[in-house]
Design an enzyme around this catalytic site. Structure first.
Site, PDB file in Angstrom:
ATOM      1  N   THR A 272       0.860  -1.099  -0.034  1.00 35.38           N
ATOM      2  CA  THR A 272      -0.041   0.141   0.005  1.00 35.38           C
ATOM      3  C   THR A 272       0.827   1.174   0.008  1.00 35.38           C
ATOM      4  OG1 THR A 272      -1.648  -1.125   1.349  1.00 35.38           O
ATOM      5  CG2 THR A 272      -1.823   1.128   1.361  1.00 35.38           C
TER       6      THR A 272
ATOM      7  N   LYS B 168       5.150   3.010  18.684  1.00 39.34           N
ATOM      8  CA  LYS B 168       5.222   4.500  18.268  1.00 39.34           C
ATOM      9  C   LYS B 168       5.726   5.362  19.463  1.00 39.34           C
ATOM     10  CE  LYS B 168       1.904   3.754  14.701  1.00 39.34           C
ATOM     11  NZ  LYS B 168       0.367   3.670  14.299  1.00 39.34           N
TER      12      LYS B 168
END
Lengths: 437, 437
Positions: free
Chosen positions: B15, B207
């Site tokens: 993607t 993250k």
């Protein structure tokens, strides 16, 4: 850059200057690790050195003579915090021509003469950085130039003036009228004694010109920005907007589309659900739309001693790193296009119109027919309070070019059934739709 | 860098890889002005080249042999979009050792082995950039390293997982239960077939580890992050939170204070008025608190083909500029401290506790006394629905160390009047207060 680090001069020791002085001190122990060098504050230019003796540890760094800075080859970076066009412009030009890099918070100057100063910087392999000139501590210039640089930016929308946002927030949340909210803003130090630059939108217009130039790679100056302030906004407008699900904000809007660039600052009705509608009090926010990133928003304190000092020192640290690695001057302006500016008459908005009309049958039909003859469609009508023998009518139009609404209002103003058009406020539309109509 | 521009290789054509391919094409006419060079996509590494022939203009750039990339001295930049630890780690290390700069979106790898890879990059005067590894298109790594670099950062709070934010938004706005909302997220492609990494908080934890390392200049890895997911959150919890003026979000919280660094990911009750509470659906936001800048927030799309490609290509453009100006390798890691990690037992929160208790007099007194004996103060109590012969009790505590609440709950769980502690969810407190207590 000497072996004992780099030398910095500060021009001006007002609110932000004092903030920069503090950050220079608190960050000193971190500099060797963060920068591979140390920054020494060698000189501070002030008009009256004797008045600032108490503000600094070593008063011998105070001077009122700029030649002691610009002629000193050991000074690597000049931080300009005087503001205004002159003498700041001459000081910056002379510093750049002497090969010194310059960091400034001066939005007036960058919005008006940023282009020529950037050219002087490039010619002299020096840097001119101005993150602090827009939205205080919020990183926006650097993200536009770097992280978002692979985007084609189509829109920058901002609440970039804290004073007016404070006033409008007070009017919205506490039902104050404009004068009352302005008095409170002045009392709290959010508004200056002469609030013109803020409340008339000039301050916001300068910031929008700076951001539009960077975002669209085409020079936009203060004079290119259509500007309307908040002084005519009333408590009634805000109340009507609220019942319709909108809030009124002073919005800076810059778009780049098929018909060119438009940059404008004026009050706008924003849907309550839009992230920028939730920005309250003296906070600022900038909303950016790019072809790849989609919508991103940057939010924070748009002014003040320490937030602005944060932005100034972020730029100073960047210059210092570039100097250490001999890459000074690599941050280019990137204004390489010449895109025409779209006139306000050709922009597309919806409009909120509040008018006093005769309270009798057929009035709405008359108004609707005038609008229809001028290509203006009505989306919503509220007929509410009686004012003596008159009625108050609020109309929201469909998106339409501004020249059509102006033509329609000329005729409406001369119509006998309409006593007064009290307000015309633009309504937020998705600018991607504005392109089509 | 050859005279015909710079050459780039792409590892992976999923993607995000396809998004990068598109941006490389659309930005090509802008590159000479933006970068003073042009970037050519010379090779794309895929497992089965024949399966991707339709995805590219020139299929001869497809290869399944990494040596054609790493051994090609003309390739300057490698974009790694394979994901996972291996073979991505080996590919990146080999590229860096060959003096090529690397741009990656690989949060798993950076959260686990970012430190060693940054060292290899520095040794080889190459760059390793990873803006896209956190919060998709939202610029956050670069602002932390640059614009905000003169700040001492004390807190980073984020909604950094779109899948869980989508699920919780559906539960909050439409009253769905968890399973129903997860099914909708899966149907819309927001959740993967195996949603574990998202719903258990591992993705957010990676993250947060990356951001904490940059913000606090001290290495934090995935293993240092305390992690709890959203699978136990019920529609009742959300309904109670709503009546009390809170929303439940999966929050990543990293703080650096007197007792060290704490980094945790877990559901949290956030006041509805907090800017981060308004972040809905698949959007992400990161809130940063610095000593100079105060509070700033970055908001946007945290995932997806084009937003992530925007971040990747922003990094690629930066590397290209640095290479043009011979300043490659100047973006250092700046992890120069070794700050201890605070254990979850020592962190301070308020707590939302939902429990089923016997419906008879004296029960609250018993519970309050157990809390009191364990230094836990009760701030708010709601006694509401009957469940058969039992009653449901919701308690919000004052800020307290987690070990005290755990001790109290151990005793409460064994008390005869309490049938079940159904939920324990941490409540947002201003972490500056958490330091004091």
């Amino acid at each position: 850059m000497g072996k004992d680090g780099m030398n910095v001069a500060l021009l001006g020791l007002g609110t932000v200057g004092k903030g920069v002085y503090k950050v220079m001190k608190t960050q000193r122990p971190e500099m060797p690790q963060k920068l591979n060098t140390v920054l020494n504050l060698k000189k501070i230019l002030v008009r009256h050195p004797e008045a600032h003796v108490k503000d600094v540890d070593d008063p011998s760094i105070l001077t009122s003579d700029y030649s002691q800075i610009v002629d000193d080859p050991d000074i690597d970076i000049v931080i300009e915090l005087i503001g205004g066009i002159e003498p700041a412009c001459t000081y910056i030009r002379d510093a750049l021509e002497a090969g010194k890099s310059v960091v400034t918070a001066n939005k007036d100057l960058i919005a008006e003469r940023g282009g020529e100063l950037m050219e002087i910087a490039e010619e002299n392999h020096a840097e001119l950085r101005f993150e602090a000139s827009v939205a205080g501590g919020i990183p926006i210039i650097s993200p536009l130039k770097n992280s978002l640089s692979a985007n084609e930016i189509s829109e920058v929308m901002g609440i970039v003036n804290g004073t007016t946002n404070f006033i409008l927030s007070k009017m919205t949340d506490e039902g104050m009228d404009y004068e009352q909210a302005l008095r409170e803003a002045t009392a709290l130090g959010y508004a200056e004694a002469d609030p013109t630059a803020d409340v008339e939108g000039y301050d916001a217009a300068r910031k929008m010109a700076i951001m539009a130039s960077i975002a669209f790679h085409s020079r936009v100056t203060f004079r290119d920005v259509y500007t309307e302030g908040i002084t005519k906004i009333t408590a009634q407008d805000i109340a009507y907007a609220k019942t319709l699900g909108w809030v009124i904000k002073l919005i800076g809007l810059a778009t780049n589309g098929k018909e060119g660039i438009e940059v404008r600052v004026h009050p706008m009705l924003i849907p309550q659900a839009h992230p920028i509608a939730t920005v309250k009090g003296s906070y600022n926010a900038v909303y950016v739309r790019g072809d790849a990133v989609g919508d991103v928003m940057f939010y924070g304190r748009g002014a003040g001693e320490m937030p602005t000092a944060s932005a100034v020192m972020g730029d100073v640290f960047s210059v210092a790193r570039h100097t250490v690695y001999h890459s000074q001057g690599t941050t280019r302006d990137n204004v390489y296009r010449k895109i025409p500016i779209r006139r306000i008459e050709n922009t597309v908005s919806s409009y909120f119109l509040r008018m006093e009309v005769e309270d009798k049958p057929g009035v709405l039909a008359t108004i609707a027919s005038i609008f229809g003859n001028n290509s203006v469609s009505i989306e919503q009508v509220i007929q509410k309070d009686k004012i003596g023998t008159n009625a108050e009518l609020v109309i929201i139009t469909s998106p339409v070019r501004e020249r059509h609404i102006r033509d329609a209002l000329l005729i409406i103003n001369s119509s006998s059934v309409v006593k007064r058009v009290a307000s015309m406020i633009r309504v937020y539309i998705d600018q991607r739709e504005g392109e089509i109509s």
